[in-house]
Motif scaffolding. Structure first.
Motif, PDB file in Angstrom:
ATOM      1  N   ALA A  24      91.824  41.879  47.125  1.00 16.61           N
ATOM      2  CA  ALA A  24      91.025  42.699  46.211  1.00 16.61           C
ATOM      3  C   ALA A  24      89.906  43.396  46.960  1.00 16.61           C
ATOM      4  O   ALA A  24      89.590  44.563  46.704  1.00 16.61           O
ATOM      5  N   SER A  25      89.294  42.678  47.890  1.00 21.06           N
ATOM      6  CA  SER A  25      88.202  43.259  48.673  1.00 21.06           C
ATOM      7  C   SER A  25      88.705  44.460  49.476  1.00 21.06           C
ATOM      8  O   SER A  25      88.103  45.536  49.457  1.00 21.06           O
ATOM      9  N   GLU A  26      89.828  44.248  50.184  1.00 16.56           N
ATOM     10  CA  GLU A  26      90.388  45.350  50.978  1.00 16.56           C
ATOM     11  C   GLU A  26      90.778  46.523  50.104  1.00 16.56           C
ATOM     12  O   GLU A  26      90.473  47.677  50.398  1.00 16.56           O
ATOM     13  N   ALA A  27      91.486  46.189  49.017  1.00 20.93           N
ATOM     14  CA  ALA A  27      92.039  47.245  48.176  1.00 20.93           C
ATOM     15  C   ALA A  27      90.944  48.065  47.504  1.00 20.93           C
ATOM     16  O   ALA A  27      91.049  49.290  47.408  1.00 20.93           O
ATOM     17  N   GLU A  96      96.085  47.444  45.860  1.00 22.48           N
ATOM     18  CA  GLU A  96      95.658  48.706  45.274  1.00 22.48           C
ATOM     19  C   GLU A  96      96.253  48.899  43.888  1.00 22.48           C
ATOM     20  O   GLU A  96      95.548  49.221  42.923  1.00 22.48           O
ATOM     21  N   SER A  97      97.572  48.669  43.754  1.00 23.21           N
ATOM     22  CA  SER A  97      98.189  48.875  42.446  1.00 23.21           C
ATOM     23  C   SER A  97      97.719  47.826  41.442  1.00 23.21           C
ATOM     24  O   SER A  97      97.531  48.129  40.270  1.00 23.21           O
ATOM     25  N   LEU A  98      97.473  46.594  41.906  1.00 25.07           N
ATOM     26  CA  LEU A  98      96.993  45.562  40.989  1.00 25.07           C
ATOM     27  C   LEU A  98      95.605  45.902  40.460  1.00 25.07           C
ATOM     28  O   LEU A  98      95.337  45.791  39.265  1.00 25.07           O
ATOM     29  N   ILE A  99      94.731  46.290  41.389  1.00 26.74           N
ATOM     30  CA  ILE A  99      93.363  46.604  40.962  1.00 26.74           C
ATOM     31  C   ILE A  99      93.361  47.779  40.000  1.00 26.74           C
ATOM     32  O   ILE A  99      92.742  47.739  38.937  1.00 26.74           O
ATOM     33  N   LEU A 100      94.082  48.847  40.378  1.00 29.96           N
ATOM     34  CA  LEU A 100      94.075  50.045  39.541  1.00 29.96           C
ATOM     35  C   LEU A 100      94.620  49.759  38.154  1.00 29.96           C
ATOM     36  O   LEU A 100      94.041  50.174  37.150  1.00 29.96           O
TER      37      LEU A 100
ATOM     38  N   GLN B  45      82.693  37.386  48.586  1.00 27.29           N
ATOM     39  CA  GLN B  45      83.622  38.505  48.602  1.00 27.29           C
ATOM     40  C   GLN B  45      82.867  39.823  48.624  1.00 27.29           C
ATOM     41  O   GLN B  45      83.244  40.776  49.312  1.00 27.29           O
ATOM     42  N   ALA B  46      81.772  39.895  47.875  1.00 31.72           N
ATOM     43  CA  ALA B  46      80.968  41.118  47.843  1.00 31.72           C
ATOM     44  C   ALA B  46      80.374  41.399  49.216  1.00 31.72           C
ATOM     45  O   ALA B  46      80.363  42.544  49.681  1.00 31.72           O
ATOM     46  N   ILE B  47      79.886  40.349  49.873  1.00 31.77           N
ATOM     47  CA  ILE B  47      79.299  40.536  51.200  1.00 31.77           C
ATOM     48  C   ILE B  47      80.364  40.950  52.192  1.00 31.77           C
ATOM     49  O   ILE B  47      80.142  41.805  53.060  1.00 31.77           O
ATOM     50  N   LEU B  48      81.546  40.330  52.070  1.00 24.55           N
ATOM     51  CA  LEU B  48      82.663  40.698  52.936  1.00 24.55           C
ATOM     52  C   LEU B  48      82.974  42.182  52.786  1.00 24.55           C
ATOM     53  O   LEU B  48      83.166  42.901  53.768  1.00 24.55           O
ATOM     54  N   VAL B  68      81.599  47.923  42.569  1.00 26.41           N
ATOM     55  CA  VAL B  68      81.659  47.989  41.102  1.00 26.41           C
ATOM     56  C   VAL B  68      83.099  47.827  40.624  1.00 26.41           C
ATOM     57  O   VAL B  68      83.373  47.116  39.651  1.00 26.41           O
ATOM     58  N   LEU B  69      84.050  48.469  41.329  1.00 27.87           N
ATOM     59  CA  LEU B  69      85.461  48.325  40.953  1.00 27.87           C
ATOM     60  C   LEU B  69      85.898  46.868  41.072  1.00 27.87           C
ATOM     61  O   LEU B  69      86.639  46.344  40.235  1.00 27.87           O
ATOM     62  N   LEU B  70      85.428  46.217  42.113  1.00 26.47           N
ATOM     63  CA  LEU B  70      85.750  44.817  42.321  1.00 26.47           C
ATOM     64  C   LEU B  70      85.249  43.972  41.152  1.00 26.47           C
ATOM     65  O   LEU B  70      85.951  43.102  40.624  1.00 26.47           O
ATOM     66  N   GLN B  71      84.018  44.254  40.725  1.00 27.40           N
ATOM     67  CA  GLN B  71      83.447  43.504  39.608  1.00 27.40           C
ATOM     68  C   GLN B  71      84.220  43.762  38.321  1.00 27.40           C
ATOM     69  O   GLN B  71      84.481  42.836  37.550  1.00 27.40           O
ATOM     70  N   ARG B  72      84.611  45.019  38.105  1.00 30.78           N
ATOM     71  CA  ARG B  72      85.403  45.345  36.909  1.00 30.78           C
ATOM     72  C   ARG B  72      86.714  44.586  36.964  1.00 30.78           C
ATOM     73  O   ARG B  72      87.217  44.092  35.950  1.00 30.78           O
TER      74      ARG B  72
END
Lengths: 224, 98
Positions: A24-27, A96-100, B45-48, B68-72
């Motif tokens: 998730a972080s990368e994507a 990417e597709s999962l997050i989107l 994860q946010a820091i990463l 923000v996308l990550l949090q959503r």
């Protein structure tokens, strides 16, 4: 959809904590860069994450001995082979597709940063030192566990950052409830100011956890 | 008609969709149920993500959007298993190992 190594038995929360942590972080970074003026290649993302998650990572929660390191990090610990890169690239695209799909393809994010700078000019205090402090608060707010960017609109975040930064830097703002000009009520202002102010304490506490070894992200990732 | 469309598009640049209190509570409840590390994990994860953004030489705006996308993503994901009228939650992919 089949994902190697995952079974139905694992609960969703464990799945997320492990596999999605890196993905998730990368994507999210890959996607945000893609829609901006500065896209990045999957290869760059892969290389950077390999380094950050390696044994010689500069991050204290990955590599607890990082602080005592004085020698140059050993490149072989974050070497990315072609096979590894192929797999990681697939992981990024999947993520990417999962997050989107998860966020409903809504990638529009209004940020408070430029708004805050505009407000500073409107308030007649465009000092560099103050502006820097304001941006520091806004960027820390991104890391806050209170998910401020999801619970408050950018004008509230900008106003609260200015209020707190002005207090800290010692800049006097106009008298009266100036925040109401920017459509922010006193309650929201107070809440967000508190959130910004408490972030330092939270960050210090988390760092203590890493030092004491109570939380090890690497083992979490390896389990996943 | 076009004037109305223009103003709707303008608003997008000033406001974001916000999460409900229920969504925030369900996230915190899940934190308590699991190993209580949810908050710390998200923080790491946010820091990463922020560190990766720096190494990738991305402007801070891009990193901010990604956080923000990550949090959503985290909040939407925790809608899984709770009754929700949000149609997006139902599209959460099910991982099946054959």
């Amino acid at each position: 959809m089949r994902i190697q190594g995952l079974t139905v038995g694992q609960s969703v929360s464990t799945l997320k904590a492990n596999w999605f942590l890196q993905t998730a972080s990368e994507a999210s970074l890959y996607v945000s860069a893609k829609i901006s003026f500065t896209p990045v290649s999957p290869r760059s993302v892969c290389n950077v994450y390999a380094y950050l998650l390696s044994a010689t990572s500069p991050l204290h929660f990955i590599n607890r001995i990082a602080s005592s390191q004085t020698s140059i990090p050993d490149p072989s610990s974050y070497y990315v082979s072609e096979g590894f890169y192929e797999r990681e690239r697939e992981r990024i695209f999947l993520g990417e597709s999962l997050i989107l799909s998860s966020i409903g393809f809504d990638v529009q994010v209004a940020l408070p940063h430029t708004l805050a700078l505009t407000y500073l000019q409107a308030l007649g205090v465009p000092s560099k030192q103050l502006a820097n402090r304001v941006l520091e608060h806004l960027n820390s707010g991104l890391l806050s566990p209170q998910l401020l960017y999801l619970t408050h609109q950018p004008n509230a975040l900008a106003v609260a950052a200015i209020y707190l930064a002005a207090k800290e830097v010692g800049v006097k703002l106009v008298d009266g409830n100036w925040w109401e000009v920017f459509d922010v009520d006193r309650e929201d202002l107070g809440f967000v100011v508190l959130a910004f102010g408490s972030f330092e304490g939270f960050a210090t506490a988390e760092e203590e956890k890493w030092k004491n070894g109570k939380l090890d992200l690497r083992s979490l990732l390896e389990r996943g | 008609m076009s004037r109305i469309m223009a103003s709707v598009a303008d608003l997008e640049h000033l406001a974001n969709p916000l999460i409900t209190a229920q969504q925030l509570y369900s996230l915190q409840d899940d934190d308590r149920d699991s190993a209580e590390n949810g908050r710390s994990i998200r923080y790491m994860q946010a820091i990463l993500t922020q560190a990766a953004g720096v190494l990738l030489r991305l402007p801070q705006e891009v990193v901010a959007v990604s956080l923000v996308l990550l949090q959503r993503f985290w909040v939407e994901g925790h809608g899984q298993g709770h009754t929700s009228a949000d149609p997006r939650v139902d599209s959460w992919p099910v991982c099946v190992h054959s």
